[in-house]
Write a protein that holds these residues in place. Structure first.
Motif, PDB file in Angstrom:
ATOM      1  N   SER A   4       0.642  -1.362   0.054  1.00  0.00           N
ATOM      2  CA  SER A   4       0.066  -0.202   0.022  1.00  0.00           C
ATOM      3  C   SER A   4       0.732   1.362   0.043  1.00  0.00           C
ATOM      4  N   ASP A   5       2.258   1.152   0.281  1.00  0.00           N
ATOM      5  CA  ASP A   5       3.118   2.057   0.394  1.00  0.00           C
ATOM      6  C   ASP A   5       3.599   2.633  -1.270  1.00  0.00           C
ATOM      7  N   THR A   6       3.370   1.537  -2.079  1.00  0.00           N
ATOM      8  CA  THR A   6       3.750   1.690  -3.663  1.00  0.00           C
ATOM      9  C   THR A   6       2.840   3.022  -4.281  1.00  0.00           C
ATOM     10  N   PRO A   7       3.294   4.031  -4.684  1.00  0.00           N
ATOM     11  CA  PRO A   7       2.549   5.136  -5.185  1.00  0.00           C
ATOM     12  C   PRO A   7       1.878   4.541  -6.489  1.00  0.00           C
ATOM     13  N   ALA A   8       0.604   4.941  -6.553  1.00  0.00           N
ATOM     14  CA  ALA A   8      -0.326   4.416  -7.874  1.00  0.00           C
ATOM     15  C   ALA A   8       0.411   4.437  -9.196  1.00  0.00           C
ATOM     16  N   ALA A   9       1.009   5.460  -9.339  1.00  0.00           N
ATOM     17  CA  ALA A   9       1.789   5.664 -10.583  1.00  0.00           C
ATOM     18  C   ALA A   9       2.766   4.483 -10.911  1.00  0.00           C
ATOM     19  N   ARG A  10       3.377   3.974  -9.731  1.00  0.00           N
ATOM     20  CA  ARG A  10       4.252   2.843  -9.878  1.00  0.00           C
ATOM     21  C   ARG A  10       3.627   1.446  -9.996  1.00  0.00           C
ATOM     22  N   GLN A  11       2.431   1.416  -9.529  1.00  0.00           N
ATOM     23  CA  GLN A  11       1.696   0.080  -9.498  1.00  0.00           C
ATOM     24  C   GLN A  11       1.570  -0.567 -10.720  1.00  0.00           C
ATOM     25  N   ARG A  12       2.106  -1.470 -11.194  1.00  0.00           N
ATOM     26  CA  ARG A  12       2.035  -2.203 -12.619  1.00  0.00           C
ATOM     27  C   ARG A  12       1.321  -3.570 -11.976  1.00  0.00           C
ATOM     28  N   LYS A  13       0.323  -3.863 -12.845  1.00  0.00           N
ATOM     29  CA  LYS A  13      -0.382  -5.160 -12.759  1.00  0.00           C
ATOM     30  C   LYS A  13      -0.868  -5.588 -13.559  1.00  0.00           C
ATOM     31  N   ASP A  14      -0.005  -5.879 -14.751  1.00  0.00           N
ATOM     32  CA  ASP A  14      -0.133  -6.420 -16.077  1.00  0.00           C
ATOM     33  C   ASP A  14      -0.132  -7.830 -15.925  1.00  0.00           C
TER      34      ASP A  14
END
Length: 149
Positions: free
Chosen positions: A90-100
């Motif tokens: 949850s501390d991963t910024p939304a812009a860095r959240q990859r979910k491919d």
């Protein structure tokens, strides 16, 4: 004529969809992988637990850069759910959240799936157990750190 009948039979068998390769199964497999990675980023342990088989084996092969010796880090379902409950990614910024999510293969009640995440890649085996698709195995690797010039 016999060869023609044999050939026609083979074509019909090849054209028949294999069990587990329906659009609904593909969607359920993808959703299972998304429950895992999005649950991690959201710190949603309920969603994470839903995606995992209780006998999950998650492994990372680590190699010591100095000695070259490798070891394997194991994690089970309960540890992964607990880490997610504590906040997970949850501390991963939304812009860095990859979910491919890429479904690599489906056969009967099994599937191989790749998830490209923020700083790692997961290779998953997902199985249909008791009518639900759940993650049974994960082999993962960290992405190399970007090199600075």
């Amino acid at each position: 004529m016999r060869k023609l009948v044999l050939l026609a039979g083979m074509v019909l068998l090849a054209a028949r969809p294999a069990h587990g390769q329906t659009a609904a199964d593909s969607a359920a497999i993808r959703q299972t992988a998304l429950d895992y990675i999005e649950g991690w980023y959201a710190g949603d342990h309920v969603r994470m637990a839903r995606s995992l088989h209780p006998e999950l084996a998650k492994r990372l092969v680590r190699t010591d850069p100095q000695s070259g010796a490798s070891d394997i880090r194991d994690m089970g379902a309960s540890e992964l759910v607990m880490q997610t409950r504590r906040g997970g990614g949850s501390d991963t910024p939304a812009a860095r959240q990859r979910k491919d999510v890429t479904i690599l293969d489906i056969f009967e009640g099994t599937a191989s799936v790749r998830v490209d995440a923020a700083t790692w890649i997961d290779y998953m085996h997902i199985a249909r157990a008791n009518g639900r698709w759940q993650i049974v195995n994960v082999l993962w690797a960290l992405r190399p750190e970007p090199r600075t010039p």
